[in-house]
Design a protein around this motif. Structure first.
Motif, PDB file in Angstrom:
ATOM      1  N   ASP A  69     -34.063  54.063 -14.364  1.00 18.36           N
ATOM      2  CA  ASP A  69     -34.973  54.469 -15.430  1.00 18.36           C
ATOM      3  C   ASP A  69     -34.740  53.733 -16.743  1.00 18.36           C
ATOM      4  O   ASP A  69     -35.637  53.680 -17.588  1.00 18.36           O
ATOM      5  N   HIS A  70     -33.526  53.212 -16.942  1.00 16.06           N
ATOM      6  CA  HIS A  70     -33.158  52.591 -18.218  1.00 16.06           C
ATOM      7  C   HIS A  70     -32.690  51.148 -18.024  1.00 16.06           C
ATOM      8  O   HIS A  70     -31.827  50.670 -18.758  1.00 16.06           O
ATOM      9  N   ALA A  71     -33.271  50.450 -17.065  1.00 14.06           N
ATOM     10  CA  ALA A  71     -32.773  49.122 -16.711  1.00 14.06           C
ATOM     11  C   ALA A  71     -33.149  48.048 -17.717  1.00 14.06           C
ATOM     12  O   ALA A  71     -32.465  47.030 -17.831  1.00 14.06           O
ATOM     13  N   GLY A  72     -34.267  48.230 -18.444  1.00 11.45           N
ATOM     14  CA  GLY A  72     -34.767  47.168 -19.307  1.00 11.45           C
ATOM     15  C   GLY A  72     -34.645  47.486 -20.775  1.00 11.45           C
ATOM     16  O   GLY A  72     -34.366  48.618 -21.182  1.00 11.45           O
ATOM     17  N   GLN A  73     -34.879  46.463 -21.592  1.00 13.90           N
ATOM     18  CA  GLN A  73     -34.796  46.630 -23.049  1.00 13.90           C
ATOM     19  C   GLN A  73     -36.000  46.013 -23.767  1.00 13.90           C
ATOM     20  O   GLN A  73     -35.961  45.781 -24.965  1.00 13.90           O
ATOM     21  N   GLN A  74     -37.079  45.775 -23.029  1.00 12.70           N
ATOM     22  CA  GLN A  74     -38.269  45.206 -23.649  1.00 12.70           C
ATOM     23  C   GLN A  74     -38.921  46.214 -24.599  1.00 12.70           C
ATOM     24  O   GLN A  74     -38.807  47.423 -24.419  1.00 12.70           O
ATOM     25  N   VAL A  75     -39.612  45.682 -25.597  1.00 10.82           N
ATOM     26  CA  VAL A  75     -40.426  46.481 -26.506  1.00 10.82           C
ATOM     27  C   VAL A  75     -41.804  45.834 -26.553  1.00 10.82           C
ATOM     28  O   VAL A  75     -41.909  44.620 -26.700  1.00 10.82           O
ATOM     29  N   PRO A  76     -42.881  46.614 -26.384  1.00 11.18           N
ATOM     30  CA  PRO A  76     -44.215  46.015 -26.486  1.00 11.18           C
ATOM     31  C   PRO A  76     -44.381  45.253 -27.807  1.00 11.18           C
ATOM     32  O   PRO A  76     -43.918  45.702 -28.863  1.00 11.18           O
TER      33      PRO A  76
ATOM     34  N   GLY B 189     -26.020  46.595 -17.831  1.00 14.27           N
ATOM     35  CA  GLY B 189     -25.468  46.197 -16.540  1.00 14.27           C
ATOM     36  C   GLY B 189     -26.116  46.815 -15.319  1.00 14.27           C
ATOM     37  O   GLY B 189     -25.914  46.321 -14.202  1.00 14.27           O
ATOM     38  N   ILE B 190     -26.921  47.855 -15.501  1.00 11.11           N
ATOM     39  CA  ILE B 190     -27.390  48.570 -14.307  1.00 11.11           C
ATOM     40  C   ILE B 190     -28.490  47.814 -13.578  1.00 11.11           C
ATOM     41  O   ILE B 190     -28.644  47.957 -12.358  1.00 11.11           O
ATOM     42  N   ASP B 191     -29.242  47.006 -14.268  1.00 13.00           N
ATOM     43  CA  ASP B 191     -30.251  46.202 -13.575  1.00 13.00           C
ATOM     44  C   ASP B 191     -29.581  45.267 -12.568  1.00 13.00           C
ATOM     45  O   ASP B 191     -30.017  45.168 -11.417  1.00 13.00           O
ATOM     46  N   GLY B 192     -28.513  44.606 -12.996  1.00 15.10           N
ATOM     47  CA  GLY B 192     -27.814  43.696 -12.096  1.00 15.10           C
ATOM     48  C   GLY B 192     -27.195  44.399 -10.906  1.00 15.10           C
ATOM     49  O   GLY B 192     -27.274  43.919  -9.772  1.00 15.10           O
ATOM     50  N   VAL B 193     -26.578  45.557 -11.134  1.00 14.83           N
ATOM     51  CA  VAL B 193     -25.990  46.314 -10.026  1.00 14.83           C
ATOM     52  C   VAL B 193     -27.080  46.750  -9.048  1.00 14.83           C
ATOM     53  O   VAL B 193     -26.926  46.640  -7.827  1.00 14.83           O
ATOM     54  N   THR B 194     -28.186  47.234  -9.586  1.00 10.99           N
ATOM     55  CA  THR B 194     -29.274  47.710  -8.726  1.00 10.99           C
ATOM     56  C   THR B 194     -29.852  46.570  -7.897  1.00 10.99           C
ATOM     57  O   THR B 194     -30.109  46.729  -6.694  1.00 10.99           O
ATOM     58  N   ARG B 195     -30.041  45.430  -8.515  1.00  5.91           N
ATOM     59  CA  ARG B 195     -30.570  44.264  -7.792  1.00  5.91           C
ATOM     60  C   ARG B 195     -29.617  43.832  -6.682  1.00  5.91           C
ATOM     61  O   ARG B 195     -30.037  43.596  -5.538  1.00  5.91           O
ATOM     62  N   GLU B 196     -28.337  43.729  -7.008  1.00  5.18           N
ATOM     63  CA  GLU B 196     -27.343  43.316  -6.012  1.00  5.18           C
ATOM     64  C   GLU B 196     -27.254  44.328  -4.868  1.00  5.18           C
ATOM     65  O   GLU B 196     -27.181  43.961  -3.694  1.00  5.18           O
ATOM     66  N   LEU B 197     -27.262  45.610  -5.212  1.00  5.66           N
ATOM     67  CA  LEU B 197     -27.131  46.645  -4.193  1.00  5.66           C
ATOM     68  C   LEU B 197     -28.380  46.720  -3.321  1.00  5.66           C
ATOM     69  O   LEU B 197     -28.280  46.902  -2.096  1.00  5.66           O
ATOM     70  N   ALA B 198     -29.543  46.561  -3.933  1.00  2.00           N
ATOM     71  CA  ALA B 198     -30.787  46.566  -3.158  1.00  2.00           C
ATOM     72  C   ALA B 198     -30.784  45.436  -2.131  1.00  2.00           C
ATOM     73  O   ALA B 198     -31.172  45.631  -0.968  1.00  2.00           O
ATOM     74  N   GLN B 199     -30.330  44.268  -2.551  1.00  2.00           N
ATOM     75  CA  GLN B 199     -30.287  43.132  -1.623  1.00  2.00           C
ATOM     76  C   GLN B 199     -29.277  43.381  -0.508  1.00  2.00           C
ATOM     77  O   GLN B 199     -29.564  43.128   0.670  1.00  2.00           O
ATOM     78  N   ALA B 200     -28.109  43.910  -0.864  1.00  2.00           N
ATOM     79  CA  ALA B 200     -27.064  44.118   0.137  1.00  2.00           C
ATOM     80  C   ALA B 200     -27.466  45.190   1.150  1.00  2.00           C
ATOM     81  O   ALA B 200     -27.163  45.077   2.341  1.00  2.00           O
ATOM     82  N   LEU B 201     -28.156  46.233   0.677  1.00  2.00           N
ATOM     83  CA  LEU B 201     -28.572  47.327   1.561  1.00  2.00           C
ATOM     84  C   LEU B 201     -29.890  47.049   2.267  1.00  2.00           C
ATOM     85  O   LEU B 201     -30.244  47.760   3.201  1.00  2.00           O
ATOM     86  N   ASP B 202     -30.637  46.046   1.808  1.00  2.00           N
ATOM     87  CA  ASP B 202     -32.037  45.859   2.179  1.00  2.00           C
ATOM     88  C   ASP B 202     -32.823  47.115   1.820  1.00  2.00           C
ATOM     89  O   ASP B 202     -33.554  47.685   2.626  1.00  2.00           O
ATOM     90  N   ALA B 203     -32.659  47.537   0.554  1.00  2.00           N
ATOM     91  CA  ALA B 203     -33.253  48.778   0.072  1.00  2.00           C
ATOM     92  C   ALA B 203     -34.282  48.497  -1.012  1.00  2.00           C
ATOM     93  O   ALA B 203     -34.041  47.700  -1.923  1.00  2.00           O
ATOM     94  N   PHE B 204     -35.413  49.179  -0.926  1.00  2.00           N
ATOM     95  CA  PHE B 204     -36.444  49.121  -1.963  1.00  2.00           C
ATOM     96  C   PHE B 204     -35.852  49.652  -3.266  1.00  2.00           C
ATOM     97  O   PHE B 204     -35.215  50.698  -3.304  1.00  2.00           O
ATOM     98  N   ALA B 205     -36.102  48.924  -4.373  1.00  2.00           N
ATOM     99  CA  ALA B 205     -35.655  49.374  -5.688  1.00  2.00           C
ATOM    100  C   ALA B 205     -36.775  49.173  -6.698  1.00  2.00           C
ATOM    101  O   ALA B 205     -37.509  48.181  -6.643  1.00  2.00           O
ATOM    102  N   ILE B 206     -36.897  50.118  -7.607  1.00  2.00           N
ATOM    103  CA  ILE B 206     -37.852  50.018  -8.704  1.00  2.00           C
ATOM    104  C   ILE B 206     -37.101  50.267  -9.998  1.00  2.00           C
ATOM    105  O   ILE B 206     -36.395  51.263 -10.134  1.00  2.00           O
ATOM    106  N   VAL B 207     -37.214  49.317 -10.930  1.00  2.00           N
ATOM    107  CA  VAL B 207     -36.466  49.401 -12.179  1.00  2.00           C
ATOM    108  C   VAL B 207     -37.429  49.332 -13.364  1.00  2.00           C
ATOM    109  O   VAL B 207     -38.401  48.576 -13.359  1.00  2.00           O
ATOM    110  N   GLN B 208     -37.149  50.135 -14.370  1.00  2.00           N
ATOM    111  CA  GLN B 208     -37.962  50.208 -15.573  1.00  2.00           C
ATOM    112  C   GLN B 208     -37.721  48.990 -16.468  1.00  2.00           C
ATOM    113  O   GLN B 208     -36.588  48.556 -16.639  1.00  2.00           O
ATOM    114  N   THR B 209     -38.785  48.455 -17.035  1.00  2.00           N
ATOM    115  CA  THR B 209     -38.718  47.232 -17.830  1.00  2.00           C
ATOM    116  C   THR B 209     -38.453  47.497 -19.307  1.00  2.00           C
ATOM    117  O   THR B 209     -37.787  46.697 -19.972  1.00  2.00           O
TER     118      THR B 209
END
Length: 266
Positions: free
Chosen positions: A39-46, A68-88
């Motif tokens: 839910d808090h993976a990104g730091q963009q502002v419109p 750091g959580i975006d990177g962990v989620t991406r790495e873990l999704a790839q390792a598990l072959d798991a769908f991941a959705i991260v907030q921008t």
């Protein structure tokens, strides 16, 4: 600075052509029963909100995102072959793990930092942020959960978060924490796995806990559907760089592989 309240209007008015979508997907066709969200993976502002009136170094702090959580989620999704959705978008624009009625949904002050672009927003301005960012992110999670349900696929939902090592001048001893509310089955199983690893200090509903008043994702997407789940917190200094992110993804991979069968069997 542009006044954020003048850019209320519709979602289209808030997110312009130069703004990224409200979420990113990893392993969109992943076959794992695990579904990862952040839910808090990104730091963009419109662009229309002109950085909320904050210097970049404030958005780079833990108040702006879960470091750091975006990177962990991406790495873990790839390792598990798991769908991941991260907030921008930054949690300071709108917190996608807070009910829209919660005081922290759009914080006027966060860890001592006044957020100029969040001061005195009217209902229209708040609704524009919810419509542009909060709603599509959660709709995409719900759509994937609906798809899995209709296909008869088992799902274990993991909400990925990170926490600052020091809060309010107090050092936090935990390396990680498992959070839950009504259903502790999966959280307690993962807690046992983590605590079995030498040297790890793991919080049981620490440094936070889940509640209907302060959390959105777990109550709505996991508890309401009866899914096995956990909200996982990792201390930010441990995952601030790619090496730490990979290490934690690999650590979690072995644990989640061991737990998978027990939580997906009929």
């Amino acid at each position: 600075m542009a006044d954020p309240a003048t850019h209320a209007g519709s979602a289209a008015a808030l997110l312009g052509a130069g703004d990224p979508p409200p979420y990113r997907l990893y392993q969109e066709h992943g076959r794992s029963p695990y579904l990862l969200i952040a839910d808090h993976a990104g730091q963009q502002v419109p662009q229309a909100l002109a950085g909320l009136g904050l210097p970049q170094h404030e958005l780079d702090r833990h108040i702006g995102w879960d470091i750091g959580i975006d990177g962990v989620t991406r790495e873990l999704a790839q390792a598990l072959d798991a769908f991941a959705i991260v907030q921008t978008y930054s949690r300071l624009v709108i917190d996608c793990n807070r009910p829209l009625s919660a005081p922290g949904s759009i914080a006027e002050v966060s860890d001592g930092t006044v957020v100029p672009g969040n001061q005195g927003l009217d209902a229209t301005a708040r609704a524009a942020r919810a419509s542009a960012i909060f709603a599509p992110y959660h709709a995409r999670i719900a759509a994937e959960l609906d798809r899995r349900r209709d296909a008869g696929l088992a799902t274990i939902l993991i909400a990925m978060h990170s926490f600052t090592p020091v809060m309010g001048g107090v050092a936090r001893p935990w390396h990680a924490g498992v959070l839950y509310q009504r259903d502790a089955r999966f959280a307690h199983a993962l807690l046992a796995e983590l605590r079995a690893e030498p040297g790890l200090v793991v919080g049981d509903n620490q440094p936070y806990s889940v509640s209907d008043a302060t959390d959105y994702a777990i109550p709505v997407h996991a508890e309401a559907r009866g899914l096995a789940h956990v909200e996982l917190e990792i201390r930010q200094d441990l995952i601030a760089d790619p090496t730490g992110q990979r290490q934690w993804a690999q650590r979690l991979l072995s644990m989640l592989n061991r737990l998978q069968a027990a939580f997906t069997s009929d």
